[in-house]
Structure formats: structure tokens, C-alpha cells
Design an enzyme around this catalytic site. Structure first.
Site, PDB file in Angstrom:
ATOM      1  N   GLU A  46       0.857  -1.197   0.000  1.00  0.00           N
ATOM      2  CA  GLU A  46       0.000   0.000   0.000  1.00  0.00           C
ATOM      3  C   GLU A  46       0.896   1.252   0.000  1.00  0.00           C
ATOM      4  O   GLU A  46       1.963   1.247   0.622  1.00  0.00           O
ATOM      5  CB  GLU A  46      -0.844  -0.023   1.287  1.00  0.00           C
ATOM      6  CG  GLU A  46      -1.733   1.172   1.511  1.00  0.00           C
ATOM      7  CD  GLU A  46      -2.332   1.197   2.934  1.00  0.00           C
ATOM      8  OE1 GLU A  46      -1.595   0.932   3.913  1.00  0.00           O
ATOM      9  OE2 GLU A  46      -3.531   1.478   3.049  1.00  0.00           O
ATOM     10  N   ASN A 107      -7.086   6.242  -1.517  1.00  0.00           N
ATOM     11  CA  ASN A 107      -5.977   5.321  -1.265  1.00  0.00           C
ATOM     12  C   ASN A 107      -6.216   4.159  -2.232  1.00  0.00           C
ATOM     13  O   ASN A 107      -7.144   3.371  -2.035  1.00  0.00           O
ATOM     14  CB  ASN A 107      -6.030   4.877   0.202  1.00  0.00           C
ATOM     15  CG  ASN A 107      -4.813   4.068   0.599  1.00  0.00           C
ATOM     16  OD1 ASN A 107      -4.090   3.555  -0.253  1.00  0.00           O
ATOM     17  ND2 ASN A 107      -4.606   3.933   1.895  1.00  0.00           N
ATOM     18  N   LYS A 124      -9.585   2.093  -1.846  1.00  0.00           N
ATOM     19  CA  LYS A 124      -9.747   1.465  -0.528  1.00  0.00           C
ATOM     20  C   LYS A 124     -11.124   1.733   0.079  1.00  0.00           C
ATOM     21  O   LYS A 124     -11.548   2.888   0.214  1.00  0.00           O
ATOM     22  CB  LYS A 124      -8.647   1.982   0.399  1.00  0.00           C
ATOM     23  CG  LYS A 124      -8.536   1.268   1.744  1.00  0.00           C
ATOM     24  CD  LYS A 124      -7.286   1.763   2.479  1.00  0.00           C
ATOM     25  CE  LYS A 124      -7.076   1.094   3.822  1.00  0.00           C
ATOM     26  NZ  LYS A 124      -5.832   1.567   4.479  1.00  0.00           N
ATOM     27  N   GLU A 143      -5.709   8.781   7.756  1.00  0.00           N
ATOM     28  CA  GLU A 143      -6.275   8.301   6.482  1.00  0.00           C
ATOM     29  C   GLU A 143      -7.674   8.862   6.255  1.00  0.00           C
ATOM     30  O   GLU A 143      -8.065   9.138   5.128  1.00  0.00           O
ATOM     31  CB  GLU A 143      -6.345   6.769   6.478  1.00  0.00           C
ATOM     32  CG  GLU A 143      -5.038   6.112   6.143  1.00  0.00           C
ATOM     33  CD  GLU A 143      -5.231   4.643   5.810  1.00  0.00           C
ATOM     34  OE1 GLU A 143      -5.846   4.325   4.797  1.00  0.00           O
ATOM     35  OE2 GLU A 143      -4.746   3.806   6.610  1.00  0.00           O
ATOM     36  N   CYS A 169      -4.731  -3.008   2.941  1.00  0.00           N
ATOM     37  CA  CYS A 169      -4.444  -2.948   4.373  1.00  0.00           C
ATOM     38  C   CYS A 169      -5.627  -3.253   5.289  1.00  0.00           C
ATOM     39  O   CYS A 169      -5.965  -4.392   5.515  1.00  0.00           O
ATOM     40  CB  CYS A 169      -3.817  -1.599   4.716  1.00  0.00           C
ATOM     41  SG  CYS A 169      -3.025  -1.681   6.335  1.00  0.00           S
ATOM     42  N   ASN A 194       0.304  -1.199   5.355  1.00  0.00           N
ATOM     43  CA  ASN A 194       1.205  -0.464   6.272  1.00  0.00           C
ATOM     44  C   ASN A 194       0.563  -0.589   7.637  1.00  0.00           C
ATOM     45  O   ASN A 194      -0.467   0.047   7.895  1.00  0.00           O
ATOM     46  CB  ASN A 194       1.248   1.034   5.940  1.00  0.00           C
ATOM     47  CG  ASN A 194       2.064   1.383   4.719  1.00  0.00           C
ATOM     48  OD1 ASN A 194       3.235   1.728   4.806  1.00  0.00           O
ATOM     49  ND2 ASN A 194       1.426   1.315   3.555  1.00  0.00           N
TER      50      ASN A 194
HETATM   51  N1  CDT Z   1      -2.946   1.357   6.472  1.00  0.00           N
HETATM   52  C1  CDT Z   1      -3.830   0.781   7.314  1.00  0.00           C
HETATM   53  O1  CDT Z   1      -4.976   0.567   6.953  1.00  0.00           O
HETATM   54  N2  CDT Z   1      -3.391   0.472   8.551  1.00  0.00           N
HETATM   55  C2  CDT Z   1      -4.239  -0.027   9.590  1.00  0.00           C
HETATM   56  C3  CDT Z   1      -3.658   0.420  10.889  1.00  0.00           C
HETATM   57  C4  CDT Z   1      -4.554   0.264  12.018  1.00  0.00           C
HETATM   58  S1  CDT Z   1      -5.697   1.510  12.243  1.00  0.00           S
HETATM   59  C5  CDT Z   1      -4.846   2.838  12.823  1.00  0.00           C
HETATM   60  C6  CDT Z   1      -4.380  -1.536   9.585  1.00  0.00           C
HETATM   61  O2  CDT Z   1      -5.513  -2.015   9.675  1.00  0.00           O
HETATM   62  O3  CDT Z   1      -3.383  -2.262   9.544  1.00  0.00           O
END
Ligand code: CDT
Length: 305
Positions: A46, A107, A124, A143, A169, A194
Site C-alpha cells: 500500500e 488510497n 480502498k 487516512e 491494508c 502499512n
Molecule cells: N494502512 C492501514 O490501513 N493500517 C491499519 C492500521 C490500524 S488503524 C490505525 C491496519 O488495519 O493495519
């Protein structure tokens, strides 16, 4: 046997001020490694062209914020990836921040075939984090400020001699992500991520990040009889440590290949797309065994307020 050799092209950190040129150099190096390993497809993470910029509140510097988005795909900096794909005969999935001509910010990810043509784009659906600056956090997860929720849902595409789909993600934590694609016959779901190891709203989840990563992707694969390719941007990026653990999971739910580093690494597996049939035509024969009339609540819109 319908064999697709796939490379999960994990990235280590990308610095805040890294230029597109140096990042694309890293992506091209991984594509070449994929080609040498006989891959037909490599999957990048991502937001693979920049640092994970939602960790900063950037309202005082809109120019910096805008610098993280792509206004065209391919654009001047990314054209090289498409050219390389065509020369090597290696397709790719790439996560990036999209700024449309109408001014919408998503995204997104794209899937590119071995001839360099774009097969499809995904925006996304599940956007985690928060909308407003929360200065008490050790780092932001904005985000929900910098992107709109993807309006198109989860499509699938006939490509790479199979039926493939994309997610990003946080989507991987939601069973609906896989199921909506499985209802369209998906045989491989690609997911770039990420994932910071520190989760501010509930740090008790921190030691479980790796477990939860496996849990959701292995369950998604098994319950839907599909391959899952999960690819991280991991390591310590601008002081924030993120999960690596990229992996390729079979329709049985078994992990067949997994990263051993937290940096740039290519993880390769030979994926037999016909393996999906073992599950799609037996235990998870949807036509025979699903009871959608019992699941009405799942598809109801959220209550107002
Ligand atoms: N990039 C992304 O979606 N990361 C989220 C982080 C947790 S929510 C702050 C994930 O679900 O891995």
C-alpha cells in the site's frame, strides 16, 4: 494445474523526503528479482511510492501533502514501472495515493498486466484512523482526513489466466472484503499494507499485530477458497515501526511463503489457481451450502445517527 508464479515484493521504510526516482529504483530492482525468479506477477505494498504520510498532520503545508499523490498513472515518475513490466513480461499490483482530475483523493491500487496495460484500479473501502489532528498521539493516522472512502466496492478481474482481486491494508481485517470477491469467483486476492505496531486507541493489541495479520489473511483465504498475497511496507519508517511479515497463503489457509526480513525482500510462491476448486467445490460450495437469506443483517445500511 493453472500455475501463477507470484512475488510478494515487500518494502522496507521510505523516508519522508525520498524522491519518486529512488523509490521507483527500488521497485524496479524487485521486479527484476521477480523476473529472475520466474514470476509473472509481483505485488507491492500500500502507498508504495511514498512514506506513509497519514502519520503527519499537514494542514500547514498543503504543498507537502499534495506531493504524496499521483495525478496520473502512469505519470512521468511511474512510467518506468510500466515499461519494465512490458520488457520483463512481469505484471504488478501497486498501491499509491490517487488525486483525480475532479479533486477526489483515494488510497488506491492498480493491477498491470505483463504487457504494461492497466487491468483495473481499486479504491480502498475501509479507511481506518481519524479525521482530526490528535496531538496527544505519538503519531497520527489521518487516512480518514486525507482520503475519501472508495465508492466502487470490491471488483474482480480476469487476468493472469485467473480471476484476481485487490484490497488494501485495513480491508484485510473485514470478512466481507474476501467474501464479496469470492462471490465473484476470486482465485487470488492481493493486499498491500502499512500496519504500525503501536495502536494508540488500544495498546493491548500491540503484541498481537503479527497474530492478527496471520489470523485474518489465513481465514480469508480458507473461508473463500482463494490465494491471498499480503505485502507489507515494514520496518522503522520515520521513527514508527511497522509490521513486515509479508506472506503468500494457499486456499487451504496454509502459509506457503513468508518474509524473513523487515526490509526490501521478494517472497516467491508457485500458486496453482486450480487449488481453489478443492474448497470452492466442496466445503465452501456457495451455491449448495450458503444461506444468504439468513444473512440479511450483514447487507443492511448502517442506522442513521
Ligand atoms: N494502512 C492501514 O490501513 N493500517 C491499519 C492500521 C490500524 S488503524 C490505525 C491496519 O488495519 O493495519
Amino acid at each position: 494445474m493453472r500455475s501463477l508464479r507470484v512475488g510478494a515484493a515487500q518494502l522496507g521504510p521510505i523516508a519522508r523526503h525520498a524522491g519518486r526516482g529512488e523509490v521507483v529504483d527500488r521497485l524496479v530492482a524487485l521486479m527484476r528479482r521477480g523476473s529472475d525468479a520466474g514470476c509473472q506477477l509481483v505485488v507491492f505494498p500500500e502507498l508504495a511510492l511514498t512514506t506513509f504520510f497519514p502519520r503527519w498532520y499537514l494542514d500547514d503545508d498543503p504543498k507537502e501533502l499534495d506531493s504524496y499523490y499521483e495525478t496520473e498513472m502512469p505519470g512521468p515518475a511511474t512510467q518506468r514501472l510500466f515499461d519494465e513490466a512490458r520488457v520483463l513480461g512481469v505484471g504488478f499490483y501497486l498501491g499509491y495515493a490517487e488525486l483525480t482530475p475532479e479533486g477526489n483523493r483515494y488510497n488506491s491500487s492498480i493491477l498491470v498486466e505483463r504487457d504494461g496495460s492497466i487491468v483495473g484500479r481499486y479504491r480502498k473501502v475501509h479507511l481506518p484512523g481519524h479525521e482530526e489532528h490528535e496531538p496527544d498521539r505519538p503519531f497520527q493516522h489521518l487516512e480518514r482526513r486525507y482520503f475519501e472512502e472508495g465508492p466502487d466496492g470490491f471488483g474482480v478481474w480476469n487476468a493472469f489466466d485467473g480471476i484476481v482481486g485487490m484490497a488494501l491494508c485495513n480491508d484485510r481485517r473485514w470478512p466481507e472484503t474476501y467474501r464479496v470477491m469470492a462471490l465473484q469467483g476470486v482465485e487470488m486476492v492481493m493486499i498491500g499494507y502499512n500496519t504500525p505496531l503501536h495502536y494508540t486507541p488500544d495498546p493491548s493489541q500491540n503484541p498481537l499485530q503479527s497474530f492478527h495479520n496471520r489470523l485474518v489473511m489465513q481465514a480469508g483465504a480458507y473461508q473463500n477458497g482463494t490465494w491471498v498475497v499480503g505485502v507489507a511496507k515494514g520496518g522503522i519508517e520515520e521513527g514508527v515501526e511497522s509490521l513486515a511479515q509479508s506472506m503468500i497463503i494457499a486456499p487451504s489457509g496454509q502459509v506457503v511463503a513468508e518474509a524473513v526480513t523487515i526490509g526490501d525482500e521478494l517472497v516467491v510462491a508457485e500458486c496453482d489457481l486450480d487449488w481453489c476448486k478443492h474448497y470452492k467445490e466442496t466445503l465452501f460450495n456457495f451455491d449448495r451450502y450458503r444461506r444468504p437469506e439468513m444473512y440479511n443483517l450483514i447487507a443492511q445500511p448502517k442506522a442513521e445517527g
